[in-house]
Design a protein around this motif. Structure first.
Motif, PDB file in Angstrom:
ATOM      1  N   VAL A 137       0.753  -1.236   0.008  1.00  0.00           N
ATOM      2  CA  VAL A 137      -0.035  -0.071  -0.009  1.00  0.00           C
ATOM      3  C   VAL A 137       1.004   1.282  -0.096  1.00  0.00           C
ATOM      4  CG1 VAL A 137      -1.712   1.429   1.536  1.00  0.00           C
ATOM      5  CG2 VAL A 137      -1.890  -1.123   1.052  1.00  0.00           C
ATOM      6  N   SER A 197      -6.969   3.142   3.056  1.00  0.00           N
ATOM      7  CA  SER A 197      -6.940   1.545   3.157  1.00  0.00           C
ATOM      8  C   SER A 197      -5.527   1.060   4.409  1.00  0.00           C
ATOM      9  CB  SER A 197      -6.652   1.088   1.636  1.00  0.00           C
ATOM     10  OG  SER A 197      -5.269   1.281   1.557  1.00  0.00           O
ATOM     11  N   ASP A 202      -7.402   1.223   7.401  1.00  0.00           N
ATOM     12  CA  ASP A 202      -8.438   0.387   7.561  1.00  0.00           C
ATOM     13  C   ASP A 202      -7.616  -1.197   7.884  1.00  0.00           C
ATOM     14  OD1 ASP A 202     -10.651   1.839   7.038  1.00  0.00           O
ATOM     15  OD2 ASP A 202     -10.238   1.525   4.766  1.00  0.00           O
ATOM     16  N   TYR A 230     -13.486  -2.462   4.250  1.00  0.00           N
ATOM     17  CA  TYR A 230     -13.377  -1.166   3.985  1.00  0.00           C
ATOM     18  C   TYR A 230     -11.991  -0.914   3.030  1.00  0.00           C
ATOM     19  CZ  TYR A 230     -17.177   0.093   6.789  1.00  0.00           C
ATOM     20  OH  TYR A 230     -18.332   0.072   7.433  1.00  0.00           O
ATOM     21  N   ALA A 231     -10.854  -1.723   3.646  1.00  0.00           N
ATOM     22  CA  ALA A 231      -9.534  -1.620   2.941  1.00  0.00           C
ATOM     23  C   ALA A 231      -9.653  -1.834   1.518  1.00  0.00           C
ATOM     24  CB  ALA A 231      -8.595  -2.436   3.713  1.00  0.00           C
ATOM     25  N   ASN A 232     -10.329  -2.971   1.221  1.00  0.00           N
ATOM     26  CA  ASN A 232     -10.933  -3.400   0.002  1.00  0.00           C
ATOM     27  C   ASN A 232     -11.419  -2.384  -0.816  1.00  0.00           C
ATOM     28  OD1 ASN A 232     -11.892  -5.181  -2.503  1.00  0.00           O
ATOM     29  ND2 ASN A 232     -11.449  -6.923  -1.328  1.00  0.00           N
ATOM     30  N   HIS A 276     -11.380   0.921  -0.494  1.00  0.00           N
ATOM     31  CA  HIS A 276     -10.724   1.955  -0.799  1.00  0.00           C
ATOM     32  C   HIS A 276      -9.504   1.767  -1.875  1.00  0.00           C
ATOM     33  CE1 HIS A 276     -12.027   3.674   3.063  1.00  0.00           C
ATOM     34  NE2 HIS A 276     -12.101   4.631   2.146  1.00  0.00           N
ATOM     35  N   VAL A 277      -8.969   0.370  -1.860  1.00  0.00           N
ATOM     36  CA  VAL A 277      -8.078   0.016  -2.819  1.00  0.00           C
ATOM     37  C   VAL A 277      -8.742   0.030  -4.285  1.00  0.00           C
ATOM     38  CG1 VAL A 277      -6.671  -1.916  -3.619  1.00  0.00           C
ATOM     39  CG2 VAL A 277      -6.662  -1.116  -1.181  1.00  0.00           C
ATOM     40  N   CYS A 302      -2.390  -2.384  -7.163  1.00  0.00           N
ATOM     41  CA  CYS A 302      -3.779  -2.489  -6.598  1.00  0.00           C
ATOM     42  C   CYS A 302      -4.373  -4.090  -6.665  1.00  0.00           C
ATOM     43  CB  CYS A 302      -4.752  -1.520  -7.103  1.00  0.00           C
ATOM     44  SG  CYS A 302      -4.358   0.103  -6.581  1.00  0.00           S
TER      45      CYS A 302
END
Length: 176
Positions: free
Chosen positions: A62, A110, A113, A121-123, A125-126, A163
């Motif tokens: 990230v 992310s 998160d 949530y991380a997913n 945002h990515v 990503c």
């Protein structure tokens, strides 16, 4: 003198097994992704990956993706300043710069998160970060006289690959 070499041998053996173990984690983690070689080379280029667990590895990725998006935003911003004669190109480059800045923001979110283990949530945002370059590319398509710069296309590919790898590892983390 003999005990010195014995101790040195034991330390070397321990360090070798630690390094192999960590390399194994990188390989195991990257096997869960679409871009194994890309994943491995990216992680091995960061010295902190040696001491990381799987979540740490995805946080490293990230960080690399965030740096890519930020650098691309800066690059596009400087290009838009240099495109003084073509107002359409200047405007598109400026908007693209904003899109990559949004991608960078989404990647930072992310990382937060991931730290909280909010993998959904991380997913999200990515996925958003991966989609912002599409908006940039589409702006060039709407202006048939503008040519999508090769350097931007290259940076877009790298960000999308990063990503994709991140999303694959987040999925892996969410399952395990």
């Amino acid at each position: 003198m003999g005990s010195f070499f014995y101790i040195f041998f034991l330390i070397s053996l321990a360090l070798t097994s630690l390094t192999n173990g960590d390399a194994h984690l990188i390989q195991k983690t990257c096997k869960t992704t679409k871009y194994y070689d890309f994943c491995v080379s990216t992680l091995k280029s960061d010295p902190t990956s040696v001491d990381s667990d799987t979540k740490g590895l995805v946080v490293i990725l990230v960080g690399v993706a965030t740096a890519n998006a930020t650098a691309t935003s800066t690059f596009l911003s400087s290009e838009s300043l240099n495109a003084t004669k073509d107002t359409a190109l200047k405007e598109v480059l400026k908007e693209c710069s904003h899109k990559y800045a949004y991608a960078s923001d989404a990647l930072r979110a992310s990382a937060q998160d991931l730290a909280s283990e909010f993998f959904d949530y991380a997913n999200m945002h990515v996925m958003a970060a991966a989609d912002y370059p599409n908006a940039c590319h589409n702006m060039f398509r709407r202006h048939p006289k503008l040519i999508y710069p090769k350097e931007v296309a290259r940076r877009e590919d790298v960000l999308k690959h990063l990503c994709d790898v991140i999303l694959d590892i987040i999925d892996y983390l969410g399952v395990n």
